[in-house]
Design a protein around this motif. Sequence first.
Motif, PDB file in Angstrom:
ATOM      1  N   ILE A   1      40.327  43.878  51.840  1.00  0.00           N
ATOM      2  CA  ILE A   1      38.949  44.000  51.342  1.00  0.00           C
ATOM      3  C   ILE A   1      38.512  42.701  50.667  1.00  0.00           C
ATOM      4  CG2 ILE A   1      37.519  45.163  49.604  1.00  0.00           C
ATOM      5  CD1 ILE A   1      39.102  47.736  50.231  1.00  0.00           C
ATOM      6  N   GLN A   2      39.389  42.128  49.853  1.00  0.00           N
ATOM      7  CA  GLN A   2      39.057  40.874  49.175  1.00  0.00           C
ATOM      8  C   GLN A   2      38.872  39.737  50.175  1.00  0.00           C
ATOM      9  OE1 GLN A   2      42.455  40.811  46.549  1.00  0.00           O
ATOM     10  NE2 GLN A   2      41.272  41.565  44.805  1.00  0.00           N
ATOM     11  N   CYS A   3      39.662  39.747  51.248  1.00  0.00           N
ATOM     12  CA  CYS A   3      39.543  38.690  52.255  1.00  0.00           C
ATOM     13  C   CYS A   3      38.289  38.849  53.111  1.00  0.00           C
ATOM     14  CB  CYS A   3      40.790  38.675  53.147  1.00  0.00           C
ATOM     15  SG  CYS A   3      42.257  38.029  52.311  1.00  0.00           S
ATOM     16  N   ARG A   4      37.596  39.986  53.009  1.00  0.00           N
ATOM     17  CA  ARG A   4      36.323  40.165  53.702  1.00  0.00           C
ATOM     18  C   ARG A   4      35.153  39.746  52.817  1.00  0.00           C
ATOM     19  NH1 ARG A   4      38.783  45.075  55.817  1.00  0.00           N
ATOM     20  NH2 ARG A   4      37.666  46.358  54.285  1.00  0.00           N
ATOM     21  N   GLY A   5      35.473  39.097  51.690  1.00  0.00           N
ATOM     22  CA  GLY A   5      34.428  38.534  50.845  1.00  0.00           C
ATOM     23  C   GLY A   5      34.077  39.343  49.615  1.00  0.00           C
ATOM     24  N   TRP A   6      34.663  40.540  49.474  1.00  0.00           N
ATOM     25  CA  TRP A   6      34.341  41.396  48.332  1.00  0.00           C
ATOM     26  C   TRP A   6      35.131  40.979  47.090  1.00  0.00           C
ATOM     27  CZ3 TRP A   6      30.478  44.920  48.832  1.00  0.00           C
ATOM     28  CH2 TRP A   6      30.122  45.327  50.119  1.00  0.00           C
ATOM     29  N   LYS A   7      34.616  41.368  45.926  1.00  0.00           N
ATOM     30  CA  LYS A   7      35.321  41.173  44.660  1.00  0.00           C
ATOM     31  C   LYS A   7      35.786  42.545  44.149  1.00  0.00           C
ATOM     32  CE  LYS A   7      34.447  36.743  44.328  1.00  0.00           C
ATOM     33  NZ  LYS A   7      33.391  36.231  43.454  1.00  0.00           N
ATOM     34  N   SER A   8      36.760  42.528  43.279  1.00  0.00           N
ATOM     35  CA  SER A   8      37.200  43.762  42.619  1.00  0.00           C
ATOM     36  C   SER A   8      37.175  43.542  41.115  1.00  0.00           C
ATOM     37  CB  SER A   8      38.606  44.158  43.085  1.00  0.00           C
ATOM     38  OG  SER A   8      39.536  43.119  42.847  1.00  0.00           O
ATOM     39  N   MET A   9      37.147  44.626  40.376  1.00  0.00           N
ATOM     40  CA  MET A   9      37.065  44.545  38.910  1.00  0.00           C
ATOM     41  C   MET A   9      38.168  45.399  38.295  1.00  0.00           C
ATOM     42  SD  MET A   9      34.350  42.630  38.197  1.00  0.00           S
ATOM     43  CE  MET A   9      33.751  43.065  36.575  1.00  0.00           C
ATOM     44  N   TYR A  10      38.677  44.945  37.154  1.00  0.00           N
ATOM     45  CA  TYR A  10      39.698  45.689  36.417  1.00  0.00           C
ATOM     46  C   TYR A  10      39.055  46.253  35.163  1.00  0.00           C
ATOM     47  CZ  TYR A  10      44.335  46.721  34.470  1.00  0.00           C
ATOM     48  OH  TYR A  10      45.462  47.345  33.965  1.00  0.00           O
ATOM     49  N   LEU A  11      39.176  47.563  34.971  1.00  0.00           N
ATOM     50  CA  LEU A  11      38.525  48.222  33.844  1.00  0.00           C
ATOM     51  C   LEU A  11      39.578  48.973  33.027  1.00  0.00           C
ATOM     52  CD1 LEU A  11      35.820  48.757  32.482  1.00  0.00           C
ATOM     53  CD2 LEU A  11      35.485  50.705  34.001  1.00  0.00           C
ATOM     54  N   ASN A  12      39.780  48.537  31.810  1.00  0.00           N
ATOM     55  CA  ASN A  12      40.783  49.148  30.942  1.00  0.00           C
ATOM     56  C   ASN A  12      40.121  49.521  29.613  1.00  0.00           C
ATOM     57  OD1 ASN A  12      43.130  50.055  29.785  1.00  0.00           O
ATOM     58  ND2 ASN A  12      44.091  48.040  29.587  1.00  0.00           N
TER      59      ASN A  12
ATOM     60  N   CYS B   1      35.454  51.104  54.361  1.00  0.00           N
ATOM     61  CA  CYS B   1      35.347  51.410  55.795  1.00  0.00           C
ATOM     62  C   CYS B   1      35.223  50.160  56.668  1.00  0.00           C
ATOM     63  CB  CYS B   1      34.169  52.341  56.046  1.00  0.00           C
ATOM     64  SG  CYS B   1      34.443  54.010  55.410  1.00  0.00           S
ATOM     65  N   GLY B   2      35.447  48.979  56.104  1.00  0.00           N
ATOM     66  CA  GLY B   2      35.550  47.770  56.917  1.00  0.00           C
ATOM     67  C   GLY B   2      34.369  46.822  56.878  1.00  0.00           C
ATOM     68  N   LYS B   3      33.341  47.119  56.118  1.00  0.00           N
ATOM     69  CA  LYS B   3      32.165  46.233  56.075  1.00  0.00           C
ATOM     70  C   LYS B   3      32.503  44.906  55.403  1.00  0.00           C
ATOM     71  CE  LYS B   3      27.373  46.010  54.401  1.00  0.00           C
ATOM     72  NZ  LYS B   3      26.751  45.760  55.713  1.00  0.00           N
ATOM     73  N   LYS B   4      32.024  43.810  55.972  1.00  0.00           N
ATOM     74  CA  LYS B   4      32.200  42.498  55.367  1.00  0.00           C
ATOM     75  C   LYS B   4      31.068  42.237  54.379  1.00  0.00           C
ATOM     76  CE  LYS B   4      34.679  40.230  59.151  1.00  0.00           C
ATOM     77  NZ  LYS B   4      34.675  39.114  60.124  1.00  0.00           N
ATOM     78  N   TYR B   5      31.405  41.543  53.297  1.00  0.00           N
ATOM     79  CA  TYR B   5      30.378  41.228  52.305  1.00  0.00           C
ATOM     80  C   TYR B   5      29.538  40.039  52.757  1.00  0.00           C
ATOM     81  CZ  TYR B   5      28.092  39.600  48.085  1.00  0.00           C
ATOM     82  OH  TYR B   5      27.147  39.173  47.178  1.00  0.00           O
ATOM     83  N   GLU B   6      28.253  40.156  52.598  1.00  0.00           N
ATOM     84  CA  GLU B   6      27.333  39.058  52.881  1.00  0.00           C
ATOM     85  C   GLU B   6      26.421  38.863  51.673  1.00  0.00           C
ATOM     86  OE1 GLU B   6      25.359  40.552  56.306  1.00  0.00           O
ATOM     87  OE2 GLU B   6      26.941  39.938  57.699  1.00  0.00           O
ATOM     88  N   LYS B   7      26.013  37.633  51.434  1.00  0.00           N
ATOM     89  CA  LYS B   7      25.218  37.330  50.250  1.00  0.00           C
ATOM     90  C   LYS B   7      23.869  38.042  50.244  1.00  0.00           C
ATOM     91  CE  LYS B   7      27.325  32.903  49.083  1.00  0.00           C
ATOM     92  NZ  LYS B   7      27.115  31.459  48.837  1.00  0.00           N
ATOM     93  N   ILE B   8      23.396  38.396  51.425  1.00  0.00           N
ATOM     94  CA  ILE B   8      22.099  39.075  51.509  1.00  0.00           C
ATOM     95  C   ILE B   8      22.236  40.589  51.307  1.00  0.00           C
ATOM     96  CG2 ILE B   8      21.110  37.330  53.041  1.00  0.00           C
ATOM     97  CD1 ILE B   8      21.659  39.270  55.380  1.00  0.00           C
ATOM     98  N   TYR B   9      23.493  41.053  51.126  1.00  0.00           N
ATOM     99  CA  TYR B   9      23.740  42.489  50.983  1.00  0.00           C
ATOM    100  C   TYR B   9      23.108  43.014  49.691  1.00  0.00           C
ATOM    101  CZ  TYR B   9      26.405  46.820  50.232  1.00  0.00           C
ATOM    102  OH  TYR B   9      26.774  48.118  49.990  1.00  0.00           O
ATOM    103  N   LYS B  10      22.349  44.080  49.803  1.00  0.00           N
ATOM    104  CA  LYS B  10      21.688  44.689  48.645  1.00  0.00           C
ATOM    105  C   LYS B  10      21.661  46.202  48.836  1.00  0.00           C
ATOM    106  CE  LYS B  10      19.458  43.918  44.731  1.00  0.00           C
ATOM    107  NZ  LYS B  10      20.092  43.218  43.595  1.00  0.00           N
TER     108      LYS B  10
END
Length: 529
Positions: A250-261, A184-193
């Motif tokens: 989403i990645q450019c807003r600071g988030w990471k993604s994971m691949y699960l196989n 929904c557009g939230k940017k990732y911040e290091k303090i995010y918990k």
Amino acid sequence: MKKRIEATTKLNRIPQHIQKQHKGFREWDFVSSKRDHQTILQIIIDGRDSNAVDIEGNPLPTLVYLAREKRPQHHHNFKAGAMNALIRVSSKISNGPIILNVDCDMYSNNSESIKSSLCLFMDEEKGDEVAYVQFPQTFDNLTKNEPYAASLRVIQKLELVGLDANGGPCYIGTGCFHRREALCGKKYEKIYKVDWMKLNQTRAEESASLLEETCKVLASCTFEHNTQWGKEMGLRYGFAVEDIITGLSIQCRGWKSMYLNPERIGFLGVAPITLMQLLVQHTRWGEGHLQIFLSKYSPLLYGYKKIPLKLRLGYCPFNLWAANCLATLYYVVVPCLCLLKGISLFPKISSPWVLPFAYVVFAHRAYSLGEFLWCSGTFRGWWNDQRIWMFKRTTSYFFALFETILKLLGYSQLGFIVTAKVVDEDVSKRYESELIEFGAASPMFDIIATLAMLNLFGSFAAIKKIIFDANQDFTDQFGLQILLCLVLVTINLPVYQALFFRKDKGKMPTSVTYKSIIFALLACTLAMY
């Protein structure tokens, strides 16, 4: 459930006895067109109701039926628009922190996939920075040697894993668990918990009937006007591959993604079982990827200082699928015509300068074969994969490149072609027998057949000179060009079979056969004279 789905698909509507059970379905009786109707919303199962249990007494989750409003004067933005409407409505009814997105022809094959994904999201060290967990797109109707190479075996098992090690895989539109806030557009911040206990206690207080009425506006045509939906919120609009650009954003807003196989496949779907389905699908993909590369959202520019350089470069091979058609068309057309004209393009066989060419050709193909076999493929499957890549590059990606140029010049509008999911029984039998399905006339088949005939005529002309003229210098001078023509003839054997020998309905149409012969002869005549 299987019978219900098949009956609905066959009728192209919901059967009456099921329609009578739900008011949401009954509303379709008062709709004149699928493209012009009000929002239809019904909470079929309310998970808050203590009576909502299965036959064993286990509680059932909330189940909602939604058909968003559509009006001819409002653009509905295809799949991205549907997803965004679902995101908004679900935020009001359940507001679950994690969203699973699967295509209509896919189903869960692993009951542990939710738990495995949540383990990544809830990891105490790195979980809070994960925006989405992507599963590979796999299919349950693949044959042993995959005549259409639909599984993209090497991409799924190697390349996406490589992206996973450099910032995360791209979002491929299905089999993906999303963090709602990131989507929904939230940017990732290091303090995010995340406080998972607090999130789990969030629950709507309104009754089901009141929620149905209040949520309808969230799926209306005008709700998104003058908002960030489709821009900074939800799935992005304006691109044929809305999933890729959404994942990149989403990645450019600071988030990471994971691949699960996991060892047991998470989700299974239906692969294209005709060549036309595959080529149409890749035309849209190729066009969408190139559209991203030529826009302000090009990974190289948009991702600058936002995502790692390796990840930016990792997007580029997919973004340039369509542009790659030019090089392939050159190698399929020009060496053959130059052979007929007597123009040498490569060093002589006796020259030491032929070694770099030979090394590149054989080393690259050997590496490609090794990759494919390592990914549990077969030699014949690899050969089919090479053929399909050539077909896609000379047709799908060529049309995608042409269409993208027209759009940039303002002569074409964005479209969205849905891949057909239903085929007749004869087509299915030929697919199971690993016969390539042609059947209908198409400009794409005209190109495939013409290029096949062109190289066949070129090979015949070269063999004639070698046998009847006994010209050793010709073999020495044009050896690599002759070899290239013969390889192309070999890879096109199923095309010749469909043109001249097959009698079933999946053969190449007669009109395509005549046109390919005429076009190929005309090209050969012009090249020789």
